[in-house]
Design an enzyme around this catalytic site. Structure first.
Site, PDB file in Angstrom:
ATOM      1  N   LEU A  71       6.151 -25.545  39.122  1.00 32.89           N
ATOM      2  CA  LEU A  71       5.242 -26.649  38.822  1.00 32.89           C
ATOM      3  C   LEU A  71       5.287 -27.110  37.367  1.00 32.89           C
ATOM      4  O   LEU A  71       4.890 -28.215  37.051  1.00 32.89           O
ATOM      5  CB  LEU A  71       3.816 -26.253  39.197  1.00 32.89           C
ATOM      6  CG  LEU A  71       3.604 -26.014  40.702  1.00 32.89           C
ATOM      7  CD1 LEU A  71       2.178 -25.575  40.979  1.00 32.89           C
ATOM      8  CD2 LEU A  71       3.949 -27.263  41.504  1.00 32.89           C
ATOM      9  N   ARG A 110       3.424 -30.117  33.774  1.00 30.02           N
ATOM     10  CA  ARG A 110       4.169 -30.770  32.694  1.00 30.02           C
ATOM     11  C   ARG A 110       5.300 -29.900  32.140  1.00 30.02           C
ATOM     12  O   ARG A 110       5.338 -28.687  32.368  1.00 30.02           O
ATOM     13  CB  ARG A 110       3.222 -31.086  31.536  1.00 30.02           C
ATOM     14  CG  ARG A 110       2.435 -32.334  31.776  1.00 30.02           C
ATOM     15  CD  ARG A 110       1.426 -32.531  30.673  1.00 30.02           C
ATOM     16  NE  ARG A 110       0.761 -33.816  30.806  1.00 30.02           N
ATOM     17  CZ  ARG A 110      -0.356 -34.132  30.195  1.00 30.02           C
ATOM     18  NH1 ARG A 110      -0.969 -33.268  29.420  1.00 30.02           N
ATOM     19  NH2 ARG A 110      -0.882 -35.331  30.354  1.00 30.02           N
ATOM     20  N   MET A 136       9.068 -20.905  14.466  1.00 28.92           N
ATOM     21  CA  MET A 136       9.729 -20.808  13.149  1.00 28.92           C
ATOM     22  C   MET A 136      10.972 -19.921  13.209  1.00 28.92           C
ATOM     23  O   MET A 136      11.366 -19.447  14.271  1.00 28.92           O
ATOM     24  CB  MET A 136       8.744 -20.262  12.124  1.00 28.92           C
ATOM     25  CG  MET A 136       7.830 -21.308  11.554  1.00 28.92           C
ATOM     26  SD  MET A 136       6.885 -20.597  10.185  1.00 28.92           S
ATOM     27  CE  MET A 136       6.247 -22.087   9.446  1.00 28.92           C
ATOM     28  N   ARG A 148       0.839  -1.209   0.000  1.00 29.65           N
ATOM     29  CA  ARG A 148       0.000   0.000   0.000  1.00 29.65           C
ATOM     30  C   ARG A 148       0.872   1.256   0.000  1.00 29.65           C
ATOM     31  O   ARG A 148       0.636   2.202  -0.748  1.00 29.65           O
ATOM     32  CB  ARG A 148      -0.907  -0.039   1.231  1.00 29.65           C
ATOM     33  CG  ARG A 148      -1.696   1.223   1.499  1.00 29.65           C
ATOM     34  CD  ARG A 148      -2.509   1.033   2.771  1.00 29.65           C
ATOM     35  NE  ARG A 148      -3.266   2.219   3.129  1.00 29.65           N
ATOM     36  CZ  ARG A 148      -2.787   3.192   3.890  1.00 29.65           C
ATOM     37  NH1 ARG A 148      -1.555   3.127   4.364  1.00 29.65           N
ATOM     38  NH2 ARG A 148      -3.551   4.229   4.181  1.00 29.65           N
ATOM     39  N   ASP A 203      11.189 -14.036   9.853  1.00 32.92           N
ATOM     40  CA  ASP A 203      12.392 -14.585  10.499  1.00 32.92           C
ATOM     41  C   ASP A 203      13.320 -13.535  11.119  1.00 32.92           C
ATOM     42  O   ASP A 203      14.171 -13.873  11.946  1.00 32.92           O
ATOM     43  CB  ASP A 203      13.200 -15.416   9.491  1.00 32.92           C
ATOM     44  CG  ASP A 203      12.400 -16.586   8.941  1.00 32.92           C
ATOM     45  OD1 ASP A 203      11.448 -17.016   9.611  1.00 32.92           O
ATOM     46  OD2 ASP A 203      12.730 -17.068   7.843  1.00 32.92           O
ATOM     47  N   LEU A 223       0.862 -21.037  11.824  1.00 31.76           N
ATOM     48  CA  LEU A 223       0.038 -20.053  12.547  1.00 31.76           C
ATOM     49  C   LEU A 223       0.784 -18.738  12.674  1.00 31.76           C
ATOM     50  O   LEU A 223       0.212 -17.653  12.618  1.00 31.76           O
ATOM     51  CB  LEU A 223      -0.204 -20.554  13.977  1.00 31.76           C
ATOM     52  CG  LEU A 223      -1.469 -21.289  14.313  1.00 31.76           C
ATOM     53  CD1 LEU A 223      -1.502 -21.584  15.804  1.00 31.76           C
ATOM     54  CD2 LEU A 223      -2.683 -20.452  13.938  1.00 31.76           C
TER      55      LEU A 223
HETATM   56  O1  F6P Z   1      10.911 -17.691   6.018  1.00 25.41           O
HETATM   57  C1  F6P Z   1       9.690 -17.780   6.657  1.00 25.41           C
HETATM   58  C2  F6P Z   1       9.400 -19.188   7.063  1.00 25.41           C
HETATM   59  O2  F6P Z   1       8.140 -19.225   7.703  1.00 25.41           O
HETATM   60  C3  F6P Z   1      10.458 -19.847   7.940  1.00 25.41           C
HETATM   61  O3  F6P Z   1      10.383 -19.455   9.292  1.00 25.41           O
HETATM   62  C4  F6P Z   1      10.159 -21.302   7.712  1.00 25.41           C
HETATM   63  O4  F6P Z   1      11.313 -22.097   7.935  1.00 25.41           O
HETATM   64  C5  F6P Z   1       9.773 -21.344   6.265  1.00 25.41           C
HETATM   65  O5  F6P Z   1       9.345 -20.032   5.929  1.00 25.41           O
HETATM   66  C6  F6P Z   1       8.681 -22.319   5.934  1.00 25.41           C
HETATM   67  O6  F6P Z   1       8.493 -22.277   4.557  1.00 25.41           O
HETATM   68  P1  F6P Z   1       7.214 -22.873   3.805  1.00 25.41           P
HETATM   69  O7  F6P Z   1       6.038 -22.051   4.195  1.00 25.41           O
HETATM   70  O8  F6P Z   1       7.551 -22.765   2.376  1.00 25.41           O
HETATM   71  O9  F6P Z   1       7.077 -24.265   4.318  1.00 25.41           O
END
Ligand code: F6P
Length: 328
Positions: free
Chosen positions: A220, A168, A175, A26, A133, A259
């Site tokens: 805990l 637990r 990611m 945008r 990332d 997610l």
């Molecule tokens: O680069 C973003 C990312 O979500 C990484 O954290 C992850 O390793 C990768 O892409 C997963 O890629 P894809 O969605 O192609 O499986």
């Protein structure tokens, strides 16, 4: 191609989608429109460039997207763009649409493609760092990182409820590809017991002893955040190695997964994306090319693709040390 006045630009999103990419799009379209440039959006990144999937974008076409996750132009990881034939086909389409310059929103792979292509065909590119990332050098934060961390923290908050109820131990994988930023920030923000990232060495004996001591001190439950790129095999790999010795804590593994890539961008991501999209067009008009924009210490900055791609950004030792001190 000789450098000439910029009149028509193309913009695209590429690689993994990240919340805030729409806000960046945008900002690019509106800043360009304000400067009387014609903008074309390319669908599915380099794939769409190769196949000629271009659409004219005017200021109203990017209305009502600032709050949306994903990317309205959609995205892809393009193997074909890695071949000379693929790049030649992409160039032919840019020429057919009379495109003077491109703005690429994506991560490391996107910038690498932009660098190779602009060197081959002399078309100026500006890169906007969009990836959850946060692994790109030259910017303190990438677009989507803040939203992903908020999502991960929200998930860990929920896991804490069940971990607490059952006393637990949970290993939660987040990611980040080879980077530990999401894991570290999630661990600090969620008050996790420990965090394991590729950038610092993991001593499993230490980890076991910390978890046992925590239990002995009356804690805990425990939550350990593990970066997916951890060399011992992410959360599953770590859990497999130590779970039998910690069986009394009933260890469980949760992989948050994709997610983290979705949802409405946070205020921080919307602002970051708006600033970077705006800066990308302004810099292009000032004659910049083949650079990635970023924000360092609150100020807009830029650096050659070469540096953004090859230099490694790693979390500070101070943050890593703090995470372990605050977890006692
Ligand atoms: O680069 C973003 C990312 O979500 C990484 O954290 C992850 O390793 C990768 O892409 C997963 O890629 P894809 O969605 O192609 O499986």
């Amino acid at each position: 191609m000789e450098r000439k006045d910029i009149r028509r630009i193309a913009v695209f999103t590429s690689g993994g989608d990240a919340p805030g990419m729409n806000a960046a799009l945008r900002a690019v379209v509106r800043t360009a429109a304000w400067n009387k440039l014609h903008v074309y959006g390319i669908e599915r990144g380099y794939e769409g460039m190769i196949d000629g999937h271009f659409q004219r974008l005017e200021r109203r076409d990017v209305a009502n997207i600032i709050q949306r996750g994903g990317t309205m132009l959609r995205t892809a990881r393009s193997k074909r763009f890695m071949t000379p034939e693929g790049r030649r086909a992409a160039y032919e389409h840019l020429k057919a649409y009379d495109i003077d310059a491109c703005i690429a929103i994506g991560g490391n792979g996107t910038f690498t493609g932009a660098k190779v292509f602009s060197e081959e065909f002399k078309i100026p590119f500006i890169g906007i760092p969009g990836t959850i990332d946060n692994d790109l050098y030259g910017t303190d934060y990438t677009i989507g990182f803040d939203t992903a961390v908020n999502t991960a923290i929200d998930a860990v908050d929920k896991i804490r409820d069940t971990a607490d109820s059952h006393n637990r131990l949970f290993f939660v994988e987040v990611m980040g590809r080879n980077s530990g930023y999401i894991a570290l920030y999630t661990a600090i923000g969620s008050g996790a017991s420990s965090v394991l990232i590729p950038e610092s060495e993991t001593d499993l004996e230490d980890l076991k002893s910390v978890l046992r001591k925590n239990k002995a001190r009356g804690k805990l439950f425990s939550v350990v955040i593990v970066a997916e790129g951890h060399p011992m095999g992410g959360a599953t790999g770590i859990a497999e190695k130590i779970q039998h010795e910690l069986a009394s804590m009933e260890p469980k593994v949760t992989v948050i997964g994709h997610l983290q890539r979705g949802g409405a961008p946070t205020a921080s991501d919307r602002l970051l994306a708006s600033r970077l999209g705006f800066a990308a067009v302004e810099l292009l008009l000032q004659g910049a090319e083949n650079i990635a924009v970023g924000i360092v210490n609150g100020e807009v900055t830029s650096m050659p693709f070469e540096d953004a791609i090859t230099k490694q950004k790693i979390p500070s030792d101070e943050m890593i040390r703090m995470a372990s001190i605050l977890a006692i």
